[in-house]
Design an enzyme around this catalytic site. Structure first.
Site, PDB file in Angstrom:
ATOM      1  N   THR A 134     -63.446  39.884 -20.287  1.00  0.00           N
ATOM      2  CA  THR A 134     -64.400  40.992 -20.275  1.00  0.00           C
ATOM      3  C   THR A 134     -65.723  40.505 -19.710  1.00  0.00           C
ATOM      4  O   THR A 134     -66.188  39.417 -20.047  1.00  0.00           O
ATOM      5  CB  THR A 134     -64.610  41.570 -21.693  1.00  0.00           C
ATOM      6  N   PHE A 173     -69.720  41.151 -19.362  1.00  0.00           N
ATOM      7  CA  PHE A 173     -70.850  41.773 -20.036  1.00  0.00           C
ATOM      8  C   PHE A 173     -72.076  41.659 -19.139  1.00  0.00           C
ATOM      9  O   PHE A 173     -72.185  40.733 -18.334  1.00  0.00           O
ATOM     10  CB  PHE A 173     -71.146  41.064 -21.366  1.00  0.00           C
TER      11      PHE A 173
END
Length: 356
Positions: free
Chosen positions: A257, A259
């Site tokens: 992921t 960010f």
């Protein structure tokens, strides 16, 4: 054996003493930097400066320590020295134990004040209001794509993207007992449920799934209710005393992921940067092609292109674009100028160092 080890240990002790002395010197210099920044109202955290330091560590590393390990050490040194100037507060999607919290420490080091928030909306709100100096929000996942709520909030926010960090996301299925006996519900964030759906369909197709605000919230629920299992990080499992039923249940073993860091300060070029923006065009043939033509004209590489409905009811879209380079780099600056002329809507979200 002791005769051979003793001189080696003495050398290590001497080196440790030198390291300690040098760290103290660095800390005192950081305090002086803090005084200068206070006079000019400059931000304490400069992501471009820290990115340059960490890249330099890797470039100068002659071994035997790995680049990543040395960068981790230097990140913590910079974090501790930064805290001598001011301990920054960073908002993230909570509670404690989320991947968002992990991203905070990977970006800022451990000498920060984490501010767990109940939702991504609250992270933006805390950062905009000044309750937090920075916020860290998920923007995309390697297997499930964009985090749409973050994209929608980017449209209206007054904050600027000043950094990015990408972390591996390993999901574990956990419960209070460490088994699935008596489990009637599996809870997790909607993204985590999607990232594990193949494994869940294969191993627990008959158990209800429930989306909650975060994986750490699911871990909290599982710690209180023996009929609930949670999908979360093993860090969250340790935080809330859960037993691991099965580790690494994500469908993609390379699941990551990305960010972004949001705040109030724009960054200067670091030497390896990315620029994010939002665009919209009139609804006519060839509009998107014509809109993006300046990128090719000026030799600017586009690394990301996402679309989101404009919610006008007229099948109009906003386009989220990442390009390589900083907004003040000459080719990027010329391309952005032409893009703004071509676009019906244009918003620069920020230029920032590419994540390590």
């Amino acid at each position: 054996m002791n005769d051979k080890l003793l001189p080696l240990r003495q050398q290590i002790d001497a080196i440790d003493a030198q390291i300690l002395d040098l760290l103290s010197q660095r800390g005192r210099l950081a305090q002086e930097v803090g005084h200068v920044k206070a006079e000019t109202d400059a931000p304490v955290f400069r992501p471009e400066r820290e990115a340059q330091v960490l890249r330099g560590v890797a470039e100068r590393n002659g071994g035997p320590l790995k680049d990543h390990d040395l960068q981790t050490i230097f990140r913590e040194v910079m974090s501790a020295c930064r805290a001598l100037e001011k301990r920054v507060t960073v908002a993230y999607l909570g509670p404690a134990g989320t991947f968002s919290e992990q991203a905070v420490y990977q970006q800022f080091g451990s000498a920060v004040e984490g501010l767990p928030c109940a939702s991504i909306d609250e992270v933006f709100r805390a950062t905009e209001a000044g309750t937090a100096d920075f916020g860290v929000v998920p923007v995309e996942n390697s297997s499930e794509g964009a985090v749409n709520r973050t994209l929608d909030l980017m449209l209206a926010t007054t904050t600027i993207i000043s950094g990015e960090v990408s972390i591996p996301v390993h999901h574990s299925l956990m419960s209070k007992s460490g088994s699935m006996d008596g489990i009637t519900t599996i809870c997790a964030h909607s993204q985590a449920l999607a990232q594990c759906q193949v494994w869940l369909n294969l191993h627990h197709p008959g158990i209800a799934r429930r989306a909650v605000a975060s994986n750490a919230e699911a871990a909290v629920m599982a710690s209180r209710d023996p009929s609930v299992a949670a999908i979360a990080s093993e860090m969250a499992g340790e935080q809330y005393a859960l037993g691991v039923v099965q580790a690494h249940i994500q469908d993609d073993p390379h699941n990551r992921t990305r960010f972004v860091v949001i705040g109030q300060h724009a960054t200067t070029p670091s030497g390896k940067d990315r620029t994010s923006l939002v665009l919209a065009v009139p609804n006519r043939a060839g509009a998107v092609y014509n809109l993006l033509a300046p990128l090719a004209t000026h030799g600017v590489s586009m690394s990301r292109f996402e679309s989101r409905p404009a919610r006008t009811g007229n099948w109009e879209y906003y386009f989220y674009v990442d390009v390589e380079g900083h907004r003040v780099d000459e080719p990027v600056a010329r391309a952005l100028h032409d893009l703004q002329d071509n676009a019906a809507f244009f918003k620069l979200l920020g230029s920032y160092p590419v994540g390590l």
